[in-house]
Design a protein around this motif. Structure first.
Motif, PDB file in Angstrom:
ATOM      1  N   VAL A 287      48.139 -17.625  34.494  1.00 58.36           N
ATOM      2  CA  VAL A 287      47.484 -17.850  35.786  1.00 58.36           C
ATOM      3  C   VAL A 287      47.444 -16.524  36.531  1.00 58.36           C
ATOM      4  O   VAL A 287      48.475 -15.853  36.687  1.00 58.36           O
ATOM      5  CB  VAL A 287      48.237 -18.899  36.616  1.00 58.36           C
ATOM      6  CG1 VAL A 287      47.529 -19.146  37.946  1.00 58.36           C
ATOM      7  CG2 VAL A 287      48.380 -20.207  35.836  1.00 58.36           C
ATOM      8  N   PHE A 288      46.266 -16.165  37.051  1.00 58.66           N
ATOM      9  CA  PHE A 288      46.087 -14.854  37.677  1.00 58.66           C
ATOM     10  C   PHE A 288      45.318 -15.012  38.987  1.00 58.66           C
ATOM     11  O   PHE A 288      44.524 -15.945  39.152  1.00 58.66           O
ATOM     12  CB  PHE A 288      45.318 -13.903  36.742  1.00 58.66           C
ATOM     13  CG  PHE A 288      45.930 -13.766  35.382  1.00 58.66           C
ATOM     14  CD1 PHE A 288      46.902 -12.808  35.141  1.00 58.66           C
ATOM     15  CD2 PHE A 288      45.547 -14.613  34.334  1.00 58.66           C
ATOM     16  CE1 PHE A 288      47.486 -12.674  33.878  1.00 58.66           C
ATOM     17  CE2 PHE A 288      46.126 -14.482  33.073  1.00 58.66           C
ATOM     18  CZ  PHE A 288      47.085 -13.525  32.849  1.00 58.66           C
ATOM     19  N   ASP A 289      45.542 -14.092  39.916  1.00 64.02           N
ATOM     20  CA  ASP A 289      44.778 -14.063  41.163  1.00 64.02           C
ATOM     21  C   ASP A 289      43.371 -13.546  40.870  1.00 64.02           C
ATOM     22  O   ASP A 289      43.203 -12.437  40.329  1.00 64.02           O
ATOM     23  CB  ASP A 289      45.457 -13.150  42.189  1.00 64.02           C
ATOM     24  CG  ASP A 289      46.764 -13.726  42.698  1.00 64.02           C
ATOM     25  OD1 ASP A 289      46.895 -14.969  42.699  1.00 64.02           O
ATOM     26  OD2 ASP A 289      47.649 -12.944  43.092  1.00 64.02           O
ATOM     27  N   ALA A 290      42.377 -14.330  41.232  1.00 63.31           N
ATOM     28  CA  ALA A 290      40.996 -13.952  40.926  1.00 63.31           C
ATOM     29  C   ALA A 290      40.589 -12.651  41.603  1.00 63.31           C
ATOM     30  O   ALA A 290      39.737 -11.918  41.089  1.00 63.31           O
ATOM     31  CB  ALA A 290      40.048 -15.070  41.337  1.00 63.31           C
ATOM     32  N   ASP A 291      41.194 -12.334  42.756  1.00 67.74           N
ATOM     33  CA  ASP A 291      40.790 -11.149  43.513  1.00 67.74           C
ATOM     34  C   ASP A 291      41.702  -9.946  43.282  1.00 67.74           C
ATOM     35  O   ASP A 291      41.690  -8.999  44.063  1.00 67.74           O
ATOM     36  CB  ASP A 291      40.725 -11.470  45.008  1.00 67.74           C
ATOM     37  CG  ASP A 291      42.068 -11.950  45.556  1.00 67.74           C
ATOM     38  OD1 ASP A 291      43.016 -12.098  44.762  1.00 67.74           O
ATOM     39  OD2 ASP A 291      42.151 -12.183  46.770  1.00 67.74           O
ATOM     40  N   ASN A 292      42.497  -9.992  42.203  1.00 71.07           N
ATOM     41  CA  ASN A 292      43.423  -8.884  41.947  1.00 71.07           C
ATOM     42  C   ASN A 292      43.282  -8.422  40.501  1.00 71.07           C
ATOM     43  O   ASN A 292      44.191  -8.573  39.681  1.00 71.07           O
ATOM     44  CB  ASN A 292      44.864  -9.305  42.244  1.00 71.07           C
ATOM     45  CG  ASN A 292      45.803  -8.106  42.363  1.00 71.07           C
ATOM     46  OD1 ASN A 292      45.426  -6.976  42.041  1.00 71.07           O
ATOM     47  ND2 ASN A 292      47.014  -8.342  42.812  1.00 71.07           N
ATOM     48  N   VAL A 293      42.133  -7.874  40.196  1.00 68.30           N
ATOM     49  CA  VAL A 293      41.883  -7.419  38.827  1.00 68.30           C
ATOM     50  C   VAL A 293      42.756  -6.217  38.478  1.00 68.30           C
ATOM     51  O   VAL A 293      43.070  -5.982  37.307  1.00 68.30           O
ATOM     52  CB  VAL A 293      40.385  -7.088  38.652  1.00 68.30           C
ATOM     53  CG1 VAL A 293      39.981  -5.881  39.479  1.00 68.30           C
ATOM     54  CG2 VAL A 293      40.045  -6.870  37.186  1.00 68.30           C
ATOM     55  N   GLU A 294      43.172  -5.450  39.485  1.00 63.13           N
ATOM     56  CA  GLU A 294      44.031  -4.287  39.209  1.00 63.13           C
ATOM     57  C   GLU A 294      45.364  -4.724  38.609  1.00 63.13           C
ATOM     58  O   GLU A 294      45.875  -4.098  37.669  1.00 63.13           O
ATOM     59  CB  GLU A 294      44.265  -3.477  40.484  1.00 63.13           C
ATOM     60  CG  GLU A 294      43.031  -2.747  41.014  1.00 63.13           C
ATOM     61  CD  GLU A 294      42.182  -3.599  41.939  1.00 63.13           C
ATOM     62  OE1 GLU A 294      42.467  -4.826  42.051  1.00 63.13           O
ATOM     63  OE2 GLU A 294      41.229  -3.058  42.539  1.00 63.13           O
ATOM     64  N   ALA A 295      45.942  -5.820  39.154  1.00 64.43           N
ATOM     65  CA  ALA A 295      47.207  -6.321  38.606  1.00 64.43           C
ATOM     66  C   ALA A 295      47.016  -6.808  37.180  1.00 64.43           C
ATOM     67  O   ALA A 295      47.891  -6.620  36.319  1.00 64.43           O
ATOM     68  CB  ALA A 295      47.739  -7.447  39.497  1.00 64.43           C
ATOM     69  N   PHE A 296      45.893  -7.442  36.914  1.00 61.18           N
ATOM     70  CA  PHE A 296      45.603  -7.902  35.553  1.00 61.18           C
ATOM     71  C   PHE A 296      45.482  -6.715  34.605  1.00 61.18           C
ATOM     72  O   PHE A 296      45.994  -6.745  33.469  1.00 61.18           O
ATOM     73  CB  PHE A 296      44.303  -8.707  35.550  1.00 61.18           C
ATOM     74  CG  PHE A 296      43.915  -9.252  34.207  1.00 61.18           C
ATOM     75  CD1 PHE A 296      44.649 -10.268  33.609  1.00 61.18           C
ATOM     76  CD2 PHE A 296      42.817  -8.735  33.521  1.00 61.18           C
ATOM     77  CE1 PHE A 296      44.284 -10.766  32.359  1.00 61.18           C
ATOM     78  CE2 PHE A 296      42.449  -9.225  32.291  1.00 61.18           C
ATOM     79  CZ  PHE A 296      43.178 -10.249  31.696  1.00 61.18           C
ATOM     80  N   ASP A 313      33.908   2.389  39.957  1.00 59.61           N
ATOM     81  CA  ASP A 313      34.105   0.953  40.136  1.00 59.61           C
ATOM     82  C   ASP A 313      34.354   0.232  38.822  1.00 59.61           C
ATOM     83  O   ASP A 313      34.263  -1.006  38.758  1.00 59.61           O
ATOM     84  CB  ASP A 313      32.874   0.337  40.822  1.00 59.61           C
ATOM     85  CG  ASP A 313      32.784   0.712  42.294  1.00 59.61           C
ATOM     86  OD1 ASP A 313      33.841   1.045  42.880  1.00 59.61           O
ATOM     87  OD2 ASP A 313      31.678   0.691  42.840  1.00 59.61           O
ATOM     88  N   GLU A 314      34.665   0.955  37.776  1.00 56.25           N
ATOM     89  CA  GLU A 314      34.941   0.354  36.482  1.00 56.25           C
ATOM     90  C   GLU A 314      36.405   0.563  36.089  1.00 56.25           C
ATOM     91  O   GLU A 314      36.985   1.639  36.316  1.00 56.25           O
ATOM     92  CB  GLU A 314      34.058   0.954  35.391  1.00 56.25           C
ATOM     93  CG  GLU A 314      32.586   0.606  35.531  1.00 56.25           C
ATOM     94  CD  GLU A 314      31.750   1.138  34.384  1.00 56.25           C
ATOM     95  OE1 GLU A 314      30.611   0.688  34.248  1.00 56.25           O
ATOM     96  OE2 GLU A 314      32.244   2.018  33.631  1.00 56.25           O
ATOM     97  N   ILE A 315      36.997  -0.480  35.509  1.00 57.25           N
ATOM     98  CA  ILE A 315      38.323  -0.383  34.895  1.00 57.25           C
ATOM     99  C   ILE A 315      38.097  -0.520  33.392  1.00 57.25           C
ATOM    100  O   ILE A 315      37.803  -1.605  32.897  1.00 57.25           O
ATOM    101  CB  ILE A 315      39.275  -1.483  35.409  1.00 57.25           C
ATOM    102  CG1 ILE A 315      39.412  -1.385  36.924  1.00 57.25           C
ATOM    103  CG2 ILE A 315      40.620  -1.386  34.734  1.00 57.25           C
ATOM    104  CD1 ILE A 315      40.283  -2.490  37.524  1.00 57.25           C
ATOM    105  N   ARG A 316      38.188   0.575  32.690  1.00 54.62           N
ATOM    106  CA  ARG A 316      37.868   0.608  31.267  1.00 54.62           C
ATOM    107  C   ARG A 316      39.128   0.374  30.438  1.00 54.62           C
ATOM    108  O   ARG A 316      40.140   1.047  30.609  1.00 54.62           O
ATOM    109  CB  ARG A 316      37.229   1.957  30.912  1.00 54.62           C
ATOM    110  CG  ARG A 316      35.926   2.181  31.671  1.00 54.62           C
ATOM    111  CD  ARG A 316      35.307   3.540  31.335  1.00 54.62           C
ATOM    112  NE  ARG A 316      34.085   3.765  32.106  1.00 54.62           N
ATOM    113  CZ  ARG A 316      33.370   4.884  32.054  1.00 54.62           C
ATOM    114  NH1 ARG A 316      33.770   5.903  31.261  1.00 54.62           N
ATOM    115  NH2 ARG A 316      32.279   5.002  32.760  1.00 54.62           N
TER     116      ARG A 316
END
Length: 322
Positions: A287-296, A313-316
């Motif tokens: 389960v992940f926070d939808a608005d926290n892609v950095e933590a993912f 704006d890209e996390i590669r």
């Protein structure tokens, strides 16, 4: 239509009525032809003319009653042009135009538009007691009247909690597909011409353009396309996991990293880019926070040893170099 437009139409209608009155209600053929053309040019023209004609006749009847000298000197046209009467008439004209537009063109003045930005959610309460929850980047239009209940899902995803009303089926238009219900709870995700449906309670009818209507019941999920509707059975827990976005969460049960990235990319400004097939096939659960892609992304680096690089704006994300 602006108030200035209405005033001009009102004034022109009054001129026509006054001219016709000068000819004892029968215009010369050329002038009658011109009046007919003006009336045919616009619904607003006809409404203004008919309303003022009625007022003119009523003023004639009033003129036959005993009155003071000042009142006797007031002509029917002056009575119509009184400011208070004029404001009331203009408002009445506007309402009649709206009603005629509904009758002639099928457009409802009660139609409302709602939209959410990327990463935003919104609750919408409808006049019939139904409630909609809009997910990220969603656009809907609603029209709830005493005779019908309709929603257009133009883009995105929404959860529907529909008040039961046997007299007015609730109809959702999603591109080429149509969903009809009486009272139920379900979700819709529109992906271009494809529509994903999940039913938590009640019954839902899904109609594809070139297929027969398909009825879904509780715990049914469906993928509707132009030619067919594919139905699968899921557990209540699975369906509720798919609605975790209502709490701002994303739930993955052995989804591929590629699928997880697509889900995250619906919500945030920063976009996950999976750069190789080996990384894209990794299974993800949790389960992940939808608005926290950095933590993912940090989890991918720490837990899976993947390379993570932020470029604009890209996390590669890629498999580690051998």
């Amino acid at each position: 239509m602006t108030s200035t437009d209405l005033q001009e139409i009102e004034a022109r209608a009054a001129d026509w009525i006054a001219e016709r009155d000068r000819y004892d209600a029968t215009l010369p053929p050329d002038r009658q032809q011109a009046l007919d053309a003006w009336l045919a040019a616009s619904t607003a023209h006809r409404v203004a003319f008919l309303r003022l004609e009625h007022a003119w006749r009523r003023a004639d009847r009033l003129g036959a009653l005993p009155a003071s000298g000042a009142q006797r000197r007031r002509t029917p046209l002056a009575w119509i042009a009184h400011p208070a009467v004029y404001r009331t008439a203009a408002a009445f004209c506007t309402v009649l135009v709206a009603v005629l537009l509904v009758t002639q063109f099928g457009r409802s003045p009660e139609t409302q538009r709602y939209a959410t930005a990327r990463g935003q959610r919104e609750q919408v309460a409808l006049a019939d007691g139904s409630h909609l929850t809009l997910n990220t980047a969603t656009h809907v239009r609603t029209a709830v009247t005493p005779r019908a209940r309709e929603v257009w899902l133009d883009e995105g995803e929404a959860f529907f909690d529909i008040a039961h009303d046997a007299r007015r089926p609730f109809v959702v238009h999603a591109g080429a597909q149509t969903v009809t219900v009486l009272g139920t709870k379900f979700s819709l995700l529109r992906e271009g011409d494809r529509l994903r449906v999940a039913v938590l309670e009640g019954r839902v009818q899904v109609k594809a353009p070139r297929g027969t209507p398909t009825v879904l019941t509780r715990d049914d999920a469906a993928l509707a396309e132009r030619d067919n509707v594919l139905v699968t059975r899921k557990s209540t827990q699975q369906l509720k996991a798919g609605l975790s976005w209502m709490q701002g969460k994303l739930v993955f049960d052995q989804a591929t990293l590629a699928d997880a990235a697509r889900q995250f990319n619906r919500y945030g400004r920063k976009q996950l880019v999976i750069e190789d097939d080996a990384a894209a096939r990794i299974g993800i659960g949790g389960v992940f926070d939808a608005d926290n892609v950095e933590a993912f992304a940090r989890l991918l680096h720490v837990g899976f040893g993947l390379d993570v690089n932020v470029v604009g704006d890209e996390i590669r994300v890629s498999s580690p170099a051998s």
